[in-house]
Design an enzyme around this catalytic site. Structure first.
Site: not given
Length: 192
Positions: A43, A86
């Site tokens: 990600s 993230k």
């Protein structure tokens, strides 16, 4: 002769004392100040690769988060409680909007310049936009936008900063890059 034994004993004692102090210092640092976290998944590709090892500054030392910070967060009800990595896109009070047709993310009406993303943001995950980030929260997204479960997912949404484990400081050991399956040691260093 007794003087030499005493000097040798003193040298050994000082060596052991230095070793014990060094080990204690490392233990204290890794207990209270920093931790090592392994990236799991793609990600954050291209910024981070699967299996990269990061040095992370613990949450209580961060003094808040800024857009652009790479953070590690953990919530029991998301990803089985596993830590995820993230990027902070917006902080409390800021408004996030995403034009999924153009693939552009806006914060407070301004389009973000995001040279770190792999491709434009096409994938919707269920969160309604525009969204104002609540007090004490951050809005996070992966750099590999179309292969990332992040704050666009209504199951995660804006993340309470108490769920943030810390800010990634540096890439310590690179995992194999997705394209070559080789470790690129030139990537080691401080993260932006």
């Amino acid at each position: 002769m007794p003087e030499k034994k005493q000097t040798a004993g003193r040298g050994a004692y000082e060596w052991v004392q230095a070793l014990v102090c060094s080990v204690l210092t490392v233990v204290l640092i890794f207990t209270f100040a920093v931790r090592i976290v392994r990236v799991s998944g793609e990600s954050m590709r291209e910024t981070l690769q699967d299996q990269d090892m990061l040095v992370v500054l613990n949450n209580w030392l961060c003094g808040g988060y800024e857009p652009g910070d790479i953070v590690i967060l953990q919530r029991d009800d998301f990803y089985g409680g596993e830590p995820i990595v993230k990027r902070v896109i917006a902080t409390e009070g800021q408004t996030v909007d995403i034009d999924f047709d153009a693939g552009v993310v806006y914060v407070d009406g301004a389009a973000l310049e995001e040279p770190y993303t792999r491709e434009p943001t096409w994938t919707q995950e269920g969160t309604e936009f525009p969204l104002t980030v609540p007090e004490g929260c951050v809005f996070v997204m992966g750099d590999n936008r179309n292969d990332s479960d992040d704050s666009r997912d209504s199951a995660l949404g804006p993340v309470d900063t108490r769920c943030v484990l810390g800010r990634a400081l540096l890439l310590a050991v690179p995992g194999p890059t997705a394209d070559t399956e080789q470790r690129d040691w030139s990537r080691v260093g401080i993260l932006n």
